[in-house]
Design a protein around this motif. Structure first.
Motif: not given
Length: 188
Positions: A19, A22, A154, A156, A175
DNA sequence: GCGTCGATGGCA
DNA sequence: GCCATCGACGCG
């Protein structure tokens, strides 16, 4: 007149690395050193999610090197690698849960000309060194600012340089902000 | 443009 | 003997 950007506090960091990785995109890393203030927008990160993650240094156990990763979130984990480079990580989660986020790339702010597109280049340009290992990231020397007005796009991908990590090497734990040109070389 | 490789040191 | 890297060099 604009309102000053708010410094991120401990509660922001005491969360799972995935978390945090990001949410750190778009935030502003600040380092004050030798009377200068270096500021850069974070555009690329990687999550290292704990002792079970074979790419995470903490999978080797609690050693002198990995000690700060086992401590509380919101501190810098800076280590030396390849005989040349210092890597900046943000310790995530709480005491005893060894997770961290590697800061891989950023964009220089304030008309500062610098190439920060890679973890080694970033620490060199920002003058971040092994001696910063363990530093509290809510202090006055090395800290991170929120920037609610900026929205990262964002994306990944797999983490870079962890082919030895068996089943963990293909996890999508890197990310980056697709809006940025400062992302380090391999985009996928 | 891409692959290979050397630099260089702390850690297991 | 590994490496969460970078940049220089050789290719063609």
């Amino acid at each position: 007149m604009t309102t000053p950007l708010r410094k991120l506090d401990h509660s922001f960091f005491r969360r799972p690395a995935i978390d945090l990785a990001r949410d750190l995109l778009g935030k502003i890393l600040v380092h004050c050193v030798r009377g200068r203030e270096y500021r850069a927008r974070i555009v690329e990160t990687e999550a290292y999610v704990g002792e079970h993650d074979l790419a995470c240094h903490a999978s080797k156990g609690r050693t002198r090197r990995t000690e700060v990763m086992f401590g509380p979130g919101g501190h810098a984990y800076v280590y030396f690698i390849y005989g040349m480079y210092d890597m900046l990580n943000v310790v995530a989660s709480g005491e005893g849960d060894a997770q961290a986020v590697l800061i891989r790339a950023a964009e220089p702010l304030d008309n500062w000309e610098a190439d920060l597109s890679g973890p080694g280049k970033l620490t060199r340009a920002l003058r971040i060194k092994r001696s910063d290992n363990g530093r509290d990231l809510t202090g006055d020397k090395l800290f991170i600012l929120d920037d609610p007005g900026y929205q990262a796009r964002i994306v990944s991908s797999k983490r870079v340089g962890v082919d030895y990590a068996r089943e963990w090497k293909d996890e999508l734990l890197r990310f980056f902000d697709a809006k940025s040109k400062a992302v380090s070389k391999p985009r996928f």
